[in-house]
Motif scaffolding. Structure first.
Motif, PDB file in Angstrom:
ATOM      1  N   GLY A  24       0.792  -1.224   0.000  1.00 44.91           N
ATOM      2  CA  GLY A  24       0.000   0.000   0.000  1.00 44.91           C
ATOM      3  C   GLY A  24       0.818   1.265   0.000  1.00 44.91           C
ATOM      4  N   SER A  25       2.138   1.174  -0.097  1.00 42.33           N
ATOM      5  CA  SER A  25       2.952   2.388  -0.019  1.00 42.33           C
ATOM      6  C   SER A  25       2.879   3.160  -1.330  1.00 42.33           C
ATOM      7  CB  SER A  25       4.405   2.025   0.289  1.00 42.33           C
ATOM      8  OG  SER A  25       4.938   1.260  -0.749  1.00 42.33           O
ATOM      9  N   LEU A  26       2.865   4.496  -1.204  1.00 44.60           N
ATOM     10  CA  LEU A  26       2.853   5.357  -2.380  1.00 44.60           C
ATOM     11  C   LEU A  26       4.244   5.895  -2.624  1.00 44.60           C
ATOM     12  CD1 LEU A  26      -0.481   7.256  -1.851  1.00 44.60           C
ATOM     13  CD2 LEU A  26      -0.037   5.426  -3.454  1.00 44.60           C
ATOM     14  N   GLU A  27       4.304   6.991  -3.408  1.00 51.78           N
ATOM     15  CA  GLU A  27       5.609   7.537  -3.764  1.00 51.78           C
ATOM     16  C   GLU A  27       6.344   7.995  -2.511  1.00 51.78           C
ATOM     17  OE1 GLU A  27       5.585   6.505  -7.493  1.00 51.78           O
ATOM     18  OE2 GLU A  27       7.219   7.648  -6.596  1.00 51.78           O
ATOM     19  N   GLY A  28       7.582   7.744  -2.444  1.00 54.71           N
ATOM     20  CA  GLY A  28       8.422   8.159  -1.336  1.00 54.71           C
ATOM     21  C   GLY A  28       9.833   7.736  -1.665  1.00 54.71           C
ATOM     22  N   VAL A 700       3.184  12.191   5.686  1.00 53.54           N
ATOM     23  CA  VAL A 700       1.759  12.185   5.353  1.00 53.54           C
ATOM     24  C   VAL A 700       1.425  10.823   4.735  1.00 53.54           C
ATOM     25  CG1 VAL A 700      -0.049  13.256   3.964  1.00 53.54           C
ATOM     26  CG2 VAL A 700       1.761  14.672   4.973  1.00 53.54           C
ATOM     27  N   PRO A 701       0.384  10.141   5.219  1.00 52.33           N
ATOM     28  CA  PRO A 701       0.042   8.827   4.662  1.00 52.33           C
ATOM     29  C   PRO A 701      -0.098   8.887   3.143  1.00 52.33           C
ATOM     30  CG  PRO A 701      -1.229   9.220   6.645  1.00 52.33           C
ATOM     31  CD  PRO A 701      -0.498  10.496   6.349  1.00 52.33           C
ATOM     32  N   GLU A 702       0.290   7.818   2.512  1.00 53.90           N
ATOM     33  CA  GLU A 702       0.417   7.812   1.055  1.00 53.90           C
ATOM     34  C   GLU A 702      -0.913   7.876   0.326  1.00 53.90           C
ATOM     35  OE1 GLU A 702       2.662   4.237   0.912  1.00 53.90           O
ATOM     36  OE2 GLU A 702       4.574   5.277   0.893  1.00 53.90           O
ATOM     37  N   CYS A 703      -2.014   7.736   1.076  1.00 60.74           N
ATOM     38  CA  CYS A 703      -3.321   7.804   0.422  1.00 60.74           C
ATOM     39  C   CYS A 703      -3.770   9.245   0.184  1.00 60.74           C
ATOM     40  CB  CYS A 703      -4.362   7.057   1.246  1.00 60.74           C
ATOM     41  SG  CYS A 703      -4.563   7.678   2.928  1.00 60.74           S
ATOM     42  N   TYR A 704      -2.945  10.228   0.626  1.00 60.90           N
ATOM     43  CA  TYR A 704      -3.328  11.629   0.456  1.00 60.90           C
ATOM     44  C   TYR A 704      -2.482  12.305  -0.618  1.00 60.90           C
ATOM     45  CZ  TYR A 704      -6.024  11.048   4.704  1.00 60.90           C
ATOM     46  OH  TYR A 704      -6.942  10.608   5.625  1.00 60.90           O
ATOM     47  N   ALA A 733      -5.750  10.968  -2.375  1.00 57.12           N
ATOM     48  CA  ALA A 733      -5.093  10.935  -3.677  1.00 57.12           C
ATOM     49  C   ALA A 733      -5.857  10.070  -4.662  1.00 57.12           C
ATOM     50  CB  ALA A 733      -3.668  10.400  -3.520  1.00 57.12           C
ATOM     51  N   TYR A 734      -6.946   9.498  -4.216  1.00 55.43           N
ATOM     52  CA  TYR A 734      -7.723   8.619  -5.081  1.00 55.43           C
ATOM     53  C   TYR A 734      -9.178   8.641  -4.608  1.00 55.43           C
ATOM     54  CZ  TYR A 734      -7.809   5.510  -1.083  1.00 55.43           C
ATOM     55  OH  TYR A 734      -8.022   5.003   0.165  1.00 55.43           O
ATOM     56  N   SER A 735     -10.087   8.126  -5.454  1.00 54.27           N
ATOM     57  CA  SER A 735     -11.482   7.919  -5.080  1.00 54.27           C
ATOM     58  C   SER A 735     -11.747   6.424  -5.108  1.00 54.27           C
ATOM     59  CB  SER A 735     -12.422   8.639  -6.060  1.00 54.27           C
ATOM     60  OG  SER A 735     -12.246  10.032  -5.977  1.00 54.27           O
ATOM     61  N   LEU A 736     -12.319   5.911  -4.051  1.00 59.10           N
ATOM     62  CA  LEU A 736     -12.523   4.479  -3.930  1.00 59.10           C
ATOM     63  C   LEU A 736     -13.352   3.963  -5.109  1.00 59.10           C
ATOM     64  CD1 LEU A 736     -11.639   2.435  -1.735  1.00 59.10           C
ATOM     65  CD2 LEU A 736     -13.984   2.486  -0.882  1.00 59.10           C
ATOM     66  N   GLY A 737     -12.843   2.964  -5.787  1.00 57.26           N
ATOM     67  CA  GLY A 737     -13.535   2.351  -6.907  1.00 57.26           C
ATOM     68  C   GLY A 737     -13.262   2.986  -8.251  1.00 57.26           C
ATOM     69  N   ASP A 738     -12.819   4.266  -8.253  1.00 56.35           N
ATOM     70  CA  ASP A 738     -12.578   4.979  -9.511  1.00 56.35           C
ATOM     71  C   ASP A 738     -11.135   4.731  -9.944  1.00 56.35           C
ATOM     72  OD1 ASP A 738     -12.638   6.598 -11.701  1.00 56.35           O
ATOM     73  OD2 ASP A 738     -12.706   8.483 -10.569  1.00 56.35           O
ATOM     74  N   VAL A 739     -10.879   3.551 -10.480  1.00 58.64           N
ATOM     75  CA  VAL A 739      -9.518   3.115 -10.763  1.00 58.64           C
ATOM     76  C   VAL A 739      -8.883   3.940 -11.878  1.00 58.64           C
ATOM     77  CG1 VAL A 739      -8.077   1.146 -11.400  1.00 58.64           C
ATOM     78  CG2 VAL A 739     -10.121   0.795 -10.006  1.00 58.64           C
ATOM     79  N   ASP A 740      -9.665   4.305 -12.885  1.00 52.94           N
ATOM     80  CA  ASP A 740      -9.095   5.077 -13.992  1.00 52.94           C
ATOM     81  C   ASP A 740      -9.172   6.581 -13.760  1.00 52.94           C
ATOM     82  OD1 ASP A 740     -11.777   5.533 -14.265  1.00 52.94           O
ATOM     83  OD2 ASP A 740     -11.959   4.637 -16.271  1.00 52.94           O
ATOM     84  N   GLY A 766       0.953  -5.860 -12.809  1.00 51.64           N
ATOM     85  CA  GLY A 766      -0.423  -5.447 -13.027  1.00 51.64           C
ATOM     86  C   GLY A 766      -0.561  -4.087 -13.662  1.00 51.64           C
ATOM     87  N   GLY A 767       0.489  -3.259 -13.579  1.00 50.90           N
ATOM     88  CA  GLY A 767       0.481  -1.972 -14.257  1.00 50.90           C
ATOM     89  C   GLY A 767      -0.208  -0.856 -13.515  1.00 50.90           C
ATOM     90  N   TYR A 768      -0.557  -1.064 -12.246  1.00 48.39           N
ATOM     91  CA  TYR A 768      -1.222  -0.017 -11.464  1.00 48.39           C
ATOM     92  C   TYR A 768      -0.213   0.870 -10.753  1.00 48.39           C
ATOM     93  CZ  TYR A 768      -6.094  -1.699 -11.727  1.00 48.39           C
ATOM     94  OH  TYR A 768      -7.349  -2.044 -12.146  1.00 48.39           O
ATOM     95  N   THR A 769      -0.560   2.130 -10.627  1.00 45.89           N
ATOM     96  CA  THR A 769       0.182   3.014  -9.720  1.00 45.89           C
ATOM     97  C   THR A 769      -0.263   2.715  -8.297  1.00 45.89           C
ATOM     98  OG1 THR A 769      -1.472   4.766  -9.757  1.00 45.89           O
ATOM     99  CG2 THR A 769       0.236   4.813 -11.483  1.00 45.89           C
ATOM    100  N   ASP A 770       0.443   3.269  -7.337  1.00 49.03           N
ATOM    101  CA  ASP A 770       0.056   3.062  -5.940  1.00 49.03           C
ATOM    102  C   ASP A 770      -1.333   3.621  -5.666  1.00 49.03           C
ATOM    103  OD1 ASP A 770       2.371   1.717  -5.242  1.00 49.03           O
ATOM    104  OD2 ASP A 770       3.441   3.566  -4.763  1.00 49.03           O
ATOM    105  N   SER A 771      -1.658   4.758  -6.247  1.00 49.53           N
ATOM    106  CA  SER A 771      -2.981   5.354  -6.042  1.00 49.53           C
ATOM    107  C   SER A 771      -4.068   4.457  -6.641  1.00 49.53           C
ATOM    108  CB  SER A 771      -3.046   6.743  -6.672  1.00 49.53           C
ATOM    109  OG  SER A 771      -2.198   7.632  -6.003  1.00 49.53           O
ATOM    110  N   GLN A 772      -3.803   3.867  -7.814  1.00 52.76           N
ATOM    111  CA  GLN A 772      -4.775   2.971  -8.419  1.00 52.76           C
ATOM    112  C   GLN A 772      -4.997   1.722  -7.568  1.00 52.76           C
ATOM    113  OE1 GLN A 772      -2.825   2.866 -12.379  1.00 52.76           O
ATOM    114  NE2 GLN A 772      -4.865   3.321 -13.223  1.00 52.76           N
ATOM    115  N   LYS A 773      -3.916   1.258  -6.950  1.00 47.48           N
ATOM    116  CA  LYS A 773      -4.063   0.089  -6.069  1.00 47.48           C
ATOM    117  C   LYS A 773      -4.990   0.393  -4.893  1.00 47.48           C
ATOM    118  CE  LYS A 773       0.530  -1.723  -7.191  1.00 47.48           C
ATOM    119  NZ  LYS A 773       1.894  -1.944  -6.680  1.00 47.48           N
ATOM    120  N   LEU A 774      -4.831   1.587  -4.323  1.00 41.02           N
ATOM    121  CA  LEU A 774      -5.694   1.973  -3.202  1.00 41.02           C
ATOM    122  C   LEU A 774      -7.138   2.140  -3.653  1.00 41.02           C
ATOM    123  CD1 LEU A 774      -3.291   4.497  -1.489  1.00 41.02           C
ATOM    124  CD2 LEU A 774      -4.065   2.337  -0.523  1.00 41.02           C
ATOM    125  N   ALA A 775      -7.328   2.681  -4.847  1.00 36.01           N
ATOM    126  CA  ALA A 775      -8.686   2.857  -5.365  1.00 36.01           C
ATOM    127  C   ALA A 775      -9.336   1.514  -5.669  1.00 36.01           C
ATOM    128  CB  ALA A 775      -8.658   3.729  -6.617  1.00 36.01           C
TER     129      ALA A 775
END
Length: 816
Positions: A24-28, A700-704, A733-740, A766-775
C-alpha cells in the motif's frame, strides 16, 4: 446486459485462486541501493549511480550523463533517465591520472535542485564508486518570501580554527586545504551528494541510518579534548567539551528522521600545534610525600567558564598525567586546580603559571598533602541523615530537620551556631530567633514546634547570620518554604571549602517579544520571589540541599554536592511557567545557544516532574537547567490550535509529524508534534504579527495528495490577542472504486480490476500506480481480486438506479 456478463466473468475468475496482495505504499524515497557490486576488475573501474528525490517523484524529463574528461576533451559515456533507473551501473572505466569522470544533468525543472556536476572518485585500478545524488525542490509557498525545501536540512559542519598568540577565528574548513575528504555514506556504502554538499552546513538526505566522514589534510587534525582549542570551540560555538572525546577518525554514525540528525555532526579541525608556535603543559597529580601518582582526583583548567558544558577537566583515576596542548597565549595566567581529592588528602590544590614565549612545554606537578592516615579515616564518626520526615506537634505548627556536616569527611562541623529565625511580617528588621543549637553537639536537629504565621518568613541562619564566621562556602541564610501550618522541610548543609568541583543547577527567566530578547539567572539579587515560589535540589530521601555560595545558599546556581542522585525542583510564581514546545520562546536563539534541543523539548516535563541528575566524583555531566517565561497574555502574544484531518471524514489523520515554521522561527527540532500523540497542537505564545507562520507536514500517509511532505497551511495575525483555529484538510489521492480516475465508478473500473488480478495471478506486472491500487482495493483487505471487482460492479448497478441520496462508494460498500 454488460453487468450480467461481467458478473459471469467474475465468477469464473474467482475460481483461479486467492487475491493478489499489494504494497500500500505510495511515492516516497526508496532505499533500494543494495545492488550487488560485481567483482573488482584488475584494470578498469566501475561506478554505480542512483539519483533520488526527497519526498517527491523525480522529474520524468530529467536526464543524467556520465562524462569522461581528459584535458579539454569531454566524452559522453552514458545517458539515462533517473526516473526509470534505480541504480545505473557503468563499467570498463579507464583508470588514469589523465582521465576524470563527472555526472551532469539536463532537463531539471525550475526549482529542482541538483549539483551542477559530481566527480566520480576512483582511488586505484579496480575501484568501484557508489554514489547517491539527492535532488530536492525549493517551493515558494503563498505568504512566504523565501523558498521552502521539500526535505529538511541536517547540518554537516566542518569547522576550522585559526589560532595565533593574539587572535582566534573559526571558519568553514575547505576541501583541498584543511580537509581532504568529507562525505556521508549509507549502510550499503553509497556516498551521498546534493546541491548543498560543499556548503559546510546544510545537507539534504532522506530518513535513514548514515555515517559522516571527514579526513583532515596533512598537517591538520581533529581538535582533541585536552587542548586550548576545545575551549575556544566551546566558548565561540557552544560545542560541549565532551564532544572532543570522540574518535572522529572513524566518522560519526547517526540516524535521520524527518530530515533531522539525532546527534551533532561537528567536525572541528585545526593545524597540528607546532613546537615553535604553541605551548603545552604536562599535568600530573602526586602524593606530596611519596611523589607517587595519585588516583581519585578531579583536575580542571580554571578558565572561569560559566557554561556547564565548558569545563576542561579529568579524573586522575582515568588519566594521570595529561598533556594539554594548543595553548597559544603567553603573558597570561593559566591555572590547573585539583578540585576533588580522596578522603585522606587536603581538599584542593592549584598551580598557577605563565608561558613566557611560544614553544614552551611545562611540567606541572600538583602535589597533594595527606591530612590523615587510612586508620584515622576509618575511625571517623560520620553524620547520618534520618530518612523519616519530621512531624509537627499539631496542625498550627511546622517542622524541620537540619543536617549540617563536613562534606569531605561527613563528620560534624565544629563550633558553629545554627538558628531558626522568623522574619515577622516578612521583614528582616523585625526578625526573632526561635531556637538555636551548636553544630558539633547536634549535627542533626529536628524542630517540630515552629508556630506558623501567614505573613512571616522563616530562615535557617549560621553564626547569627554572619557568613564570615564560617570556613564553609555554603553556610548562609536558607529560606524554609512553609506556606501553612503542618508543613515540613528537611535541609542538608554539606559544608565545603573553596576550590572544590562545582555542580551547576540553575533556573533562567527568558523574555522574548517581537522587539526584545533577554535571558537571566534567577537569584535573590534580581528579585526572584515573584518568579519562583520555591526552588531547590533534593535527594531521594527528600532533603533539600544548601549548596551554592553563602551569599545565596538557598538560590540556584553553582555549588558543591556530595556524590549521589538528585532532582532539581522549581515551582514558578503565579505569573510564570515552564517554557514548553507550545511557546515560540522555546526557539529563542539565546536560549538555544545555552542548552541542547533535547533539554528544551523536555523542559516543561522536567519542570513539572523535577529534573533528575547524578553527581559522581563531585561532577554532574548533565545540563541541569530549567527555563521559565511569563504566562502569555492577550497584550503580548497570539495563539493557534492546529489540527490535521481527513477532508471527507473530518477525522484526525494519524501518523503525521508536523512542524511550525515561519514567524521568524529558525530551523529547529522543537516546535514539532506527532498527530498520534497530539491530534490538536496548541501554540499559545506566538510572538509576531504581520508575519506568516506555516505548518510543514512530514510522513503524510500515502493515500493523500500531499504525501509524503508538504507545506500545508499559512497564516498570520493582525494584532496581539488574536486566536486562530487552523484545520488542515487532506484530500485523498484517489477515489474508492474509480480506478481510472475519470470521476465515475462503473463497469470500466471493474473490468480493469479483473485485468489487474489476472496479470498478478500469473506473476505479471499489473500496471497499477500506488494510487490505483488503493482505489481498486475497495474492501480494504490489502488484496486486489475478483471480490473488489464484484463490489465495484455492485456499486455501479446501485448508482445506475438510485434517484436521490446517493451513497458514496465507501458508504455503500460498507453495507455489503
Amino acid at each position: 446486459m454488460m453487468i450480467k456478463k461481467l458478473i459471469a466473468v467474475l465468477s469464473a475468475v474467482t475460481i483461479m485462486g486467492t487475491g493478489a496482495a499489494y504494497s500500500g505504499s505510495l511515492e516516497g524515497f526508496k532505499n533500494s541501493f543494495a545492488a550487488e557490486t560485481s567483482a573488482e576488475q584488475n584494470e578498469t573501474c566501475k561506478v554505480m549511480i542512483s539519483v533520488k528525490a526527497v519526498n517527491e517523484k523525480l522529474p520524468g524529463e530529467l536526464k543524467a550523463k556520465l562524462i569522461a574528461v581528459k584535458g579539454e576533451e569531454k566524452t559522453e559515456l552514458a545517458e539515462w533517465s533517473p526516473a526509470d533507473t534505480d541504480v545505473k551501473e557503468i563499467g570498463d572505466l579507464e583508470y588514469s591520472d589523465d582521465v576524470s569522470y563527472r555526472i551532469v544533468f539536463e532537463g531539471a525543472p525550475e526549482g529542482f535542485r541538483l549539483p551542477d556536476e559530481t566527480n566520480v572518485k576512483l582511488a586505484k585500478k579496480g575501484s568501484v564508486d557508489k554514489i547517491v545524488i539527492i535532488g530536492f525542490s525549493n517551493t515558494r509557498f503563498p505568504g512566504f518570501t523565501f523558498p521552502i525545501t521539500n526535505g529538511d536540512e541536517l547540518h554537516f559542519n566542518r569547522r576550522y580554527l585559526y589560532s595565533t598568540e593574539t587572535s582566534k577565528a573559526i571558519y568553514n574548513a575547505t576541501l583541498g586545504k584543511e580537509i581532504d575528504e568529507a562525505y556521508i555514506t549509507d549502510d550499503n556504502g553509497f556516498r551521498y551528494v546534493n546541491d548543498r554538499s560543499d556548503t559546510n552546513s546544510a545537507f539534504v538526505v532522506p530518513d535513514g541510518h548514515y555515517k559522516a566522514y571527514v579526513k583532515p589534510a596533512e598537517g591538520y587534525r581533529f581538535v582533541k579534548k585536552y587542548s586550548g582549542s576545545a575551549l575556544v570551540f566551546n566558548d565561540m560555538e557552544n560545542i560541549p567539551i565532551a564532544h572532543f572525546e570522540k574518535d572522529l577518525s572513524e566518522g560519526i554514525e547517526f540516524n535521520v528522521k524527518y530530515g533531522k540528525a539525532d546527534q551533532a555532526l561537528d567536525f572541528c579541525i585545526e593545524k597540528i600545534p607546532s613546537d615553535e608556535k604553541s605551548c603545552s603543559a604536562n599535568v600530573s597529580v602526586v602524593d606530596a610525600d611519596t611523589g607517587e601518582l595519585l588516583k581519585g582526583c578531579i583536575v580542571e583548567l580554571d578558565e572561569n567558564f560559566t557554561k556547564s558544558n565548558g569545563h576542561l577537566r579529568w579524573s586522575t583515576s582515568d588519566q594521570n598525567p595529561v598533556k594539554v596542548d594548543a595553548l597559544y597565549e603567553i603573558d597570561r595566567d593559566y591555572c590547573f586546580k585539583v578540585k576533588n581529592t580522596p578522603l585522606c588528602y587536603e581538599p584542593c590544590v592549584e598551580n598557577e603559571f605563565r608561558f613566557e614565549k611560544q614553544g614552551e612545554q611545562k611540567e606541572i606537578v600538583l602535589k597533594v598533602k595527606r591530612t590523615m592516615t587510612d586508620k584515622e579515616a576509618a575511625a571517623l564518626k560520620t553524620v547520618e541523615l534520618p530518612k523519616e520526615d519530621p512531624v509537627p506537634v499539631d496542625s498550627e505548627h511546622c517542622a524541620v530537620t537540619v543536617g549540617y556536616y563536613d562534606m569531605k569527611t561527613r563528620t560534624a562541623v565544629k563550633n558553629q551556631k545554627v538558628s531558626i529565625v522568623e522574619y515577622v511580617g516578612g521583614k528582616k528588621a523585625d526578625s526573632k530567633e526561635l531556637i538555636s543549637w551548636k553544630s558539633d553537639e547536634e549535627p542533626v536537629k529536628t524542630v517540630t514546634d515552629i508556630e506558623f504565621h501567614e505573613d512571616s518568613e522563616y530562615y535557617i541562619t549560621f553564626n547569627d547570620d554572619n557568613i564570615f564566621k564560617s570556613q564553609y562556602n555554603n553556610s548562609g541564610r536558607i529560606k524554609l518554604y512553609f506556606s501553612k501550618g503542618g508543613d515540613t522541610e528537611k535541609i542538608a548543609v554539606p559544608g565545603y571549602v573553596s576550590g572544590v568541583a562545582y555542580v551547576n543547577a540553575e533556573c533562567y527567566q527568558c523574555t522574548y517579544t517581537s522587539s526584545m530578547k533577554e535571558i537571566r539567572n534567577i537569584n535573590p539579587f534580581n528579585s526572584n520571589d515573584d518568579i519562583l515560589k520555591s526552588a531547590g535540589v533534593y535527594d531521594d530521601n527528600g532533603y533539600r540541599y544548601s549548596f551554592s555560595s553563602a551569599l545565596s545558599p538557598y538560590a540556584l546556581g553553582g555549588g558543591a554536592l556530595p556524590d549521589g542522585d538528585y532532582t532539581l525542583k522549581c515551582v514558578p510564581g503565579d505569573d510564570y511557567r515552564f517554557i514548553s514546545t507550545g511557546s515560540q520562546t522555546a526557539v529563542m536563539d539565546m536560549l538555544m545557544k545555552r542548552t541542547t534541543e533535547d533539554n528544551i523539548i523536555r523542559n516543561e516535563e522536567n519542570g513539572k516532574n523535577g529534573m533528575r541528575f547524578t553527581v559522581k566524583d563531585g561532577i554532574a555531566e548533565q545540563d541541569i537547567t530549567l527555563f521559565l517565561e511569563s504566562v502569555p497574555t492577550a497584550e503580548t502574544s497570539c495563539s493557534a490550535d492546529i489540527s490535521i484531518v481527513d477532508a471527507q471524514t473530518n477525522e484526525p489523520v494519524k501518523g503525521i509529524h508536523a512542524q511550525l515554521i515561519g514567524g521568524s522561527i529558525n530551523t529547529n527540532n522543537i516546535l514539532n508534534w506527532d498527530t498520534d500523540d497530539t491530534p490538536v497542537k496548541t501554540f499559545d505564545n506566538l510572538l509576531y504579527t504581520k508575519k506568516n507562520y506555516g505548518v510543514k507536514l512530514f510522513n503524510v500517509p500515502e493515500c493523500y495528495k500531499n504525501a509524503p511532505t508538504c507545506i500545508a497551511a499559512s497564516f498570520s495575525f493582525d494584532e496581539y490577542g488574536e486566536h486562530k483555529d487552523i484545520v488542515i484538510k487532506l484530500e485523498k489521492a484517489y477515489s474508492l472504486g474509480d480506478v481510472d480516475n475519470d470521476g465515475q465508478v462503473n463497469s470500466v473500473d471493474a473490468s480493469s480490476v479483473l485485468s489487474y488480478y489476472s496479470k498478478v495471478s500469473t506473476k505479471q506486472d499489473g500496471g497499477y500506480t500506488d494510487s490505483q491500487k488503493l482505489a481498486a482495493d475497495v474492501d480494504k483487505d490489502g488484496s486486489i481480486n475478483s471480490v473488489d471487482a464484484s463490489k465495484i460492479l455492485s456499486y455501479y448497478a446501485y448508482v445506475s438506479t438510485a434517484k436521490e441520496d446517493v451513497k458514496t462508494p465507501e458508504e455503500y460498500i460498507n453495507t455489503l
